[in-house]
Design a protein around this motif. Structure first.
Motif, PDB file in Angstrom:
ATOM      1  N   ASP A 271      -3.001  13.652  14.544  1.00 13.20           N
ATOM      2  CA  ASP A 271      -2.369  12.763  13.577  1.00 13.20           C
ATOM      3  C   ASP A 271      -2.294  13.449  12.210  1.00 13.20           C
ATOM      4  N   PRO A 272      -1.148  13.344  11.505  1.00 11.00           N
ATOM      5  CA  PRO A 272      -1.040  14.025  10.194  1.00 11.00           C
ATOM      6  C   PRO A 272      -2.074  13.542   9.184  1.00 11.00           C
ATOM      7  N   TYR A 273      -2.435  12.272   9.232  1.00  2.68           N
ATOM      8  CA  TYR A 273      -3.428  11.773   8.276  1.00  2.68           C
ATOM      9  C   TYR A 273      -4.817  12.325   8.578  1.00  2.68           C
ATOM     10  N   THR A 274      -5.127  12.502   9.846  1.00  2.00           N
ATOM     11  CA  THR A 274      -6.403  13.098  10.218  1.00  2.00           C
ATOM     12  C   THR A 274      -6.443  14.553   9.774  1.00  2.00           C
ATOM     13  N   ARG A 275      -5.343  15.260   9.954  1.00  2.00           N
ATOM     14  CA  ARG A 275      -5.266  16.647   9.511  1.00  2.00           C
ATOM     15  C   ARG A 275      -5.434  16.734   7.995  1.00  2.00           C
ATOM     16  N   LEU A 276      -4.815  15.805   7.270  1.00  2.00           N
ATOM     17  CA  LEU A 276      -4.954  15.789   5.816  1.00  2.00           C
ATOM     18  C   LEU A 276      -6.399  15.488   5.416  1.00  2.00           C
ATOM     19  N   LEU A 277      -7.052  14.605   6.157  1.00  2.00           N
ATOM     20  CA  LEU A 277      -8.448  14.282   5.880  1.00  2.00           C
ATOM     21  C   LEU A 277      -9.333  15.518   6.068  1.00  2.00           C
TER      22      LEU A 277
END
Length: 63
Positions: free
Chosen positions: A2-8
């Motif tokens: 998930d892009p948000y997980t990667r950003l996290l």
């Protein structure tokens, strides 16, 4: 992933090992150029000489 997980994960890595000052300046300049291009495109419009026309694909003959 998930892009948000990667950003996290990226933010957590930056929290532990912050980027150098030179890297921060480079990221800031890149972000400023992107924002400038979007602003110019939204307000003035995109110039005709930078527009692309769709080119139909040429089919190759069967062997």
């Amino acid at each position: 992933m998930d892009p948000y997980t990667r950003l996290l994960f990226l933010m957590a890595r930056w929290w532990r090992n912050p980027p150098s000052r030179r890297a921060l300046i480079a990221m800031g300049v890149a972000l400023a150029v992107c924002i400038l291009l979007v602003t110019v495109e939204r307000t003035v419009g995109w110039p005709d000489w930078l527009r692309t026309e769709r080119v139909p694909m040429r089919r190759l003959p069967a062997p």
